[in-house]
Design a protein around this motif. Structure first.
Motif, PDB file in Angstrom:
ATOM      1  N   SER A  38       9.150  -4.210  -5.374  1.00 35.92           N
ATOM      2  CA  SER A  38       9.488  -5.455  -6.068  1.00 35.92           C
ATOM      3  C   SER A  38       9.296  -6.688  -5.197  1.00 35.92           C
ATOM      4  CB  SER A  38      10.943  -5.400  -6.561  1.00 35.92           C
ATOM      5  OG  SER A  38      11.122  -4.337  -7.477  1.00 35.92           O
ATOM      6  N   ASP A  39       8.834  -6.487  -3.943  1.00 36.48           N
ATOM      7  CA  ASP A  39       8.720  -7.609  -3.008  1.00 36.48           C
ATOM      8  C   ASP A  39       7.294  -8.052  -2.761  1.00 36.48           C
ATOM      9  OD1 ASP A  39      11.486  -7.592  -2.668  1.00 36.48           O
ATOM     10  OD2 ASP A  39      11.403  -6.228  -0.946  1.00 36.48           O
ATOM     11  N   VAL A  40       6.329  -7.431  -3.425  1.00 36.34           N
ATOM     12  CA  VAL A  40       4.928  -7.757  -3.183  1.00 36.34           C
ATOM     13  C   VAL A  40       4.288  -8.327  -4.444  1.00 36.34           C
ATOM     14  CG1 VAL A  40       4.661  -6.034  -1.349  1.00 36.34           C
ATOM     15  CG2 VAL A  40       4.218  -5.372  -3.734  1.00 36.34           C
ATOM     16  N   ASP A  41       3.132  -8.944  -4.261  1.00 36.85           N
ATOM     17  CA  ASP A  41       2.407  -9.514  -5.397  1.00 36.85           C
ATOM     18  C   ASP A  41       1.605  -8.449  -6.144  1.00 36.85           C
ATOM     19  OD1 ASP A  41       2.900 -12.494  -4.932  1.00 36.85           O
ATOM     20  OD2 ASP A  41       2.079 -11.889  -2.996  1.00 36.85           O
ATOM     21  N   VAL A  42       1.129  -7.462  -5.408  1.00 40.29           N
ATOM     22  CA  VAL A  42       0.327  -6.377  -5.997  1.00 40.29           C
ATOM     23  C   VAL A  42       0.767  -5.060  -5.373  1.00 40.29           C
ATOM     24  CG1 VAL A  42      -1.997  -5.462  -6.391  1.00 40.29           C
ATOM     25  CG2 VAL A  42      -1.644  -7.936  -6.233  1.00 40.29           C
ATOM     26  N   ILE A  43       0.891  -4.026  -6.191  1.00 38.68           N
ATOM     27  CA  ILE A  43       1.101  -2.668  -5.679  1.00 38.68           C
ATOM     28  C   ILE A  43      -0.249  -1.964  -5.678  1.00 38.68           C
ATOM     29  CG2 ILE A  43       2.165  -0.420  -6.085  1.00 38.68           C
ATOM     30  CD1 ILE A  43       4.482  -1.872  -7.448  1.00 38.68           C
ATOM     31  N   LEU A  44      -0.676  -1.519  -4.512  1.00 40.67           N
ATOM     32  CA  LEU A  44      -1.901  -0.735  -4.394  1.00 40.67           C
ATOM     33  C   LEU A  44      -1.482   0.720  -4.198  1.00 40.67           C
ATOM     34  CD1 LEU A  44      -4.959  -0.514  -4.179  1.00 40.67           C
ATOM     35  CD2 LEU A  44      -4.776  -1.057  -1.743  1.00 40.67           C
ATOM     36  N   TRP A  45      -1.559   1.489  -5.286  1.00 43.29           N
ATOM     37  CA  TRP A  45      -1.125   2.887  -5.258  1.00 43.29           C
ATOM     38  C   TRP A  45      -2.321   3.762  -4.912  1.00 43.29           C
ATOM     39  CZ3 TRP A  45      -0.089   6.314 -10.132  1.00 43.29           C
ATOM     40  CH2 TRP A  45       0.395   7.552  -9.724  1.00 43.29           C
ATOM     41  N   ILE A  46      -2.258   4.407  -3.745  1.00 41.17           N
ATOM     42  CA  ILE A  46      -3.337   5.268  -3.290  1.00 41.17           C
ATOM     43  C   ILE A  46      -3.030   6.707  -3.707  1.00 41.17           C
ATOM     44  CG2 ILE A  46      -4.796   5.896  -1.332  1.00 41.17           C
ATOM     45  CD1 ILE A  46      -4.532   2.889  -1.735  1.00 41.17           C
ATOM     46  N   VAL A  47      -4.005   7.351  -4.347  1.00 40.19           N
ATOM     47  CA  VAL A  47      -3.856   8.760  -4.721  1.00 40.19           C
ATOM     48  C   VAL A  47      -5.057   9.539  -4.209  1.00 40.19           C
ATOM     49  CG1 VAL A  47      -2.521   8.171  -6.775  1.00 40.19           C
ATOM     50  CG2 VAL A  47      -4.994   8.526  -6.977  1.00 40.19           C
ATOM     51  N   VAL A 104      -2.634  10.565   1.854  1.00 37.92           N
ATOM     52  CA  VAL A 104      -3.618  10.214   0.824  1.00 37.92           C
ATOM     53  C   VAL A 104      -4.623   9.177   1.325  1.00 37.92           C
ATOM     54  CG1 VAL A 104      -2.180  10.811  -1.158  1.00 37.92           C
ATOM     55  CG2 VAL A 104      -2.033   8.497  -0.185  1.00 37.92           C
ATOM     56  N   GLY A 105      -4.449   8.687   2.570  1.00 41.06           N
ATOM     57  CA  GLY A 105      -5.428   7.768   3.145  1.00 41.06           C
ATOM     58  C   GLY A 105      -5.017   6.316   3.171  1.00 41.06           C
ATOM     59  N   LYS A 106      -3.717   6.027   3.151  1.00 49.63           N
ATOM     60  CA  LYS A 106      -3.257   4.633   3.129  1.00 49.63           C
ATOM     61  C   LYS A 106      -3.676   3.875   4.396  1.00 49.63           C
ATOM     62  CE  LYS A 106       1.050   5.862   2.515  1.00 49.63           C
ATOM     63  NZ  LYS A 106       0.789   7.336   2.409  1.00 49.63           N
ATOM     64  N   SER A 107      -3.364   4.439   5.550  1.00 49.66           N
ATOM     65  CA  SER A 107      -3.686   3.760   6.804  1.00 49.66           C
ATOM     66  C   SER A 107      -5.191   3.699   7.041  1.00 49.66           C
ATOM     67  CB  SER A 107      -2.999   4.461   7.978  1.00 49.66           C
ATOM     68  OG  SER A 107      -1.593   4.369   7.862  1.00 49.66           O
ATOM     69  N   VAL A 147       0.868  -1.182   0.000  1.00 51.56           N
ATOM     70  CA  VAL A 147       0.000   0.000   0.000  1.00 51.56           C
ATOM     71  C   VAL A 147       0.902   1.229   0.000  1.00 51.56           C
ATOM     72  CG1 VAL A 147      -1.913   1.166   1.152  1.00 51.56           C
ATOM     73  CG2 VAL A 147      -1.690  -1.328   1.319  1.00 51.56           C
ATOM     74  N   VAL A 148       1.001   1.901  -1.142  1.00 54.71           N
ATOM     75  CA  VAL A 148       1.972   2.982  -1.306  1.00 54.71           C
ATOM     76  C   VAL A 148       1.278   4.265  -1.753  1.00 54.71           C
ATOM     77  CG1 VAL A 148       3.735   1.280  -1.929  1.00 54.71           C
ATOM     78  CG2 VAL A 148       2.503   2.492  -3.737  1.00 54.71           C
ATOM     79  N   GLY A 149       1.992   5.374  -1.591  1.00 57.35           N
ATOM     80  CA  GLY A 149       1.478   6.673  -2.011  1.00 57.35           C
ATOM     81  C   GLY A 149       2.206   7.776  -1.284  1.00 57.35           C
TER      82      GLY A 149
END
Length: 303
Positions: A86-95, A19-22, A13-15
């Motif tokens: 590069s270590d996760v199965d999916v990148i969830l990019w929060i904007v 932006v509301g990640k947590s 969970v990145v961003g």
């Protein structure tokens, strides 16, 4: 879904900050494990949020906001977040769809492109509740053109709009695999670490401007007095002497307010009665002191 089809995987969970990640991680889990506030950089280190059912185990890696660092602790936060790509199965990019992309958003998109991870990325167009309906498509386009090959969903983590559909897509994207964590485990952090984060949340909620970001929380003691009672003693490390009277407040009013908010949040999470004692100490320039940062658990690389 048969047992052979059990799915498990890591979602980064990145961003950029705030932006509301947590908030989204807490919504997906159905309970609070991550500190949140309206202020940026509430999260300072990676934290796992683990959701397990009979069909899947979804492991969310909540990361610090990616920003332009000006201190060593900022370097640590960026390294923690960028290292997950590069270590996760999916990148969830929060904007934050309610505003145009910041420079940090553009940098994140460029990083994903450089690693050829567009198809592994799901863009959560968050804070849609702050955008009028007729402007929604244009607001989304500002971000979609940064990663045209990535899937996207419009959501509002704050009011849980679109979160169920987002969860469905994440589950569909993670691979078939084993259960990595016990079914009753919801995070990789111990209660004492979460207590520190919730004290930081209280600082962010109750103090103004940049003062909370110049305060570290050092947990000196966490003692279980019984199954339903615990004692916590923590020290607030300030980097400026001038901040001390502000944090303490007139006749100790502010430090009591900070402690009361933190105590209630810790009690909600632990379901125990908490006695919380806070002290204040000045540790000048702690954010750039590798020795202090390592003692606080931030693994800063040696120069």
């Amino acid at each position: 879904m048969s047992k052979a089809e059990f799915r498990s995987g890591y979602v980064g969970v990145v961003g950029r900050p705030n932006v509301g990640k947590s908030t989204l991680v807490n919504q997906i889990l159905g309970q609070k494990i991550a500190a949140v506030s309206p202020r940026p950089q509430t999260t300072q280190r990676n934290q796992l949020g683990i959701l397990t059912t009979e069909q899947y185990q979804l492991i969310l890696v909540d990361t610090p906001g990616i920003h332009q660092p000006v201190t060593k602790i900022g370097d640590f936060m960026n390294e923690s977040a960028l290292g997950t790509f590069s270590d996760v199965d999916v990148i969830l990019w929060i904007v934050d769809i309610s505003v145009k992309p910041f420079a940090e958003d553009i940098n994140i998109a460029q990083k994903i492109k450089a690693l050829n991870l567009q198809e592994n990325t799901l863009i959560a167009l968050n804070k849609a509740d702050l955008v009028v309906q007729e402007d929604l498509e244009k607001a989304a386009e500002n971000y979609l053109e940064l990663l045209p090959e990535a899937e996207s969903l419009v959501i509002s983590a704050q009011i849980a709009a679109g979160v169920d559909r987002l969860l469905e897509r994440l589950i569909e994207r993670i691979p078939v695999g084993p259960q990595y964590f016990p079914e009753d485990q919801i995070t990789d952090l111990y209660e004492r670490q979460i207590a520190c984060d919730l004290i930081r949340e209280s600082l962010l909620m109750n103090l103004s401007e940049e003062i909370p970001h110049a305060i570290a929380v050092r947990l000196d003691e966490y003692k279980d007095r019984s199954e339903k009672n615990a004692y916590i003693h923590a020290t607030l490390l300030l980097d400026r002497e001038s901040h001390k009277p502000i944090v303490i407040g007139k006749k100790g009013a502010m430090i009591r307010k900070i402690g009361e908010y933190a105590r209630m949040e810790i009690e909600k999470l632990t379901d125990r009665n908490i006695y919380l004692e806070l002290n204040v100490k000045v540790e000048k320039n702690w954010r750039n002191n590798p020795k202090v940062l390592r003692a606080l658990g931030y693994f800063i690389r040696k120069d």
